[in-house]
Design an enzyme around this catalytic site. Sequence first.
Site, PDB file in Angstrom:
ATOM      1  CB  SER A  68      17.211  32.698  13.687  1.00  0.00           C
ATOM      2  OG  SER A  68      16.988  33.050  12.205  1.00  0.00           O
ATOM      3  CG  LEU A  69      21.964  29.838  11.047  1.00  0.00           C
ATOM      4  CD1 LEU A  69      21.588  29.067   9.701  1.00  0.00           C
ATOM      5  CD2 LEU A  69      23.093  30.785  10.913  1.00  0.00           C
TER       6      LEU A  69
ATOM      7  CG  HIS B 193      12.694  35.262  11.165  1.00  0.00           C
ATOM      8  ND1 HIS B 193      12.459  33.722  11.089  1.00  0.00           N
ATOM      9  CD2 HIS B 193      14.113  35.204  11.526  1.00  0.00           C
ATOM     10  CE1 HIS B 193      13.705  33.264  11.443  1.00  0.00           C
ATOM     11  NE2 HIS B 193      14.733  34.084  11.625  1.00  0.00           N
TER      12      HIS B 193
ATOM     13  CD  GLN C 198      13.831  29.187  11.258  1.00  0.00           C
ATOM     14  OE1 GLN C 198      14.506  29.367  10.258  1.00  0.00           O
ATOM     15  NE2 GLN C 198      14.429  28.727  12.370  1.00  0.00           N
TER      16      GLN C 198
END
Length: 318
Positions: free
Chosen positions: A92-93, A203, A252
């Site tokens: 993710s991040l 997400h 994303q």
Amino acid sequence: MTAAFAFVFPGQGSQAVGMLDAWGDHPAVRATLAEASEALGLDMAALIQQGPKEQLDLTTNTQPVMLTAGVACYRAWVQETGLTPVAAAGHSLGEYSALVAAGVLTLAQALPLVRLRAQAMQEAVPVGQGGMAAILGLEAEAVKAGCAQAREASGEVVEAVNFNDPKQTVIAGSKAGVEKGMEVLKAAGAKRALPLPVSAPFHSSLMKPAAERLRQALSVLELQAPAFAVVNNVDVAAPSDAAALRDALYRQAYQPVRWVEVIQALKARGLGHVIECGPGKVLAGMVKRIDAGLLTTTICDPSSLAEARALLEQNPGA
């Protein structure tokens, strides 16, 4: 001889007050904190060292803080060893940390970008209206089927968004949708369905408005070709041209993190070592559950850095 290796960078959730304290006055870490403070106009070292936790856990602070911490640990590694990974990824991040490490973005470019990302995500779904939950003990296909059943029954948004390991998938959506999803999935045989302490349904498709704001910011940034492959969350691909890199970061924000496939893709590149770079050990645990044959370790302080270096030197053929 040192083994070829991949780095993985953690995302939101691994932050803790004092998480860089063990580095002391390490020059790479000190310089990274100073650079981050200048880029955002706040005392990043004080925020990380002193908190308070409530401030550190605010999404708009957590995302820049975790980016800074991951990059600081990476720079300390390079300064101490002179070694760079063959490939990298971030959860993710954490993908932003991987891209900074690979030279696609500078830290000064990435920090305002992730702060905007955090703000846009929070504003897309007001606090209390969205949610996320971890589903344990069911395979991914069963979780996706359960989410579809819950959507049909409730008319609410609920989707599988983080495929973390073969038996752990995170769902996200509206508060009512996630609650219905948990009910359906427990009935389908999930061992546990745990609500997550997050402020937005990351997400999920509910993040599309945030992604549009992010796309606008990405469009004006100059990106460089990566110095090593960065396998992304959204396509499990490692693009090198700026347009594809921008598009993957845009998507994303509102599409799933395909972490199981990301780790499999790293292994397919012939890499036997996967090193988590940054605070915590969450990803190292996921990697072992995805493929117990991969050698995993972490870099979060000077002692773990030394251990990781020794592991690579002792197992050059892995």
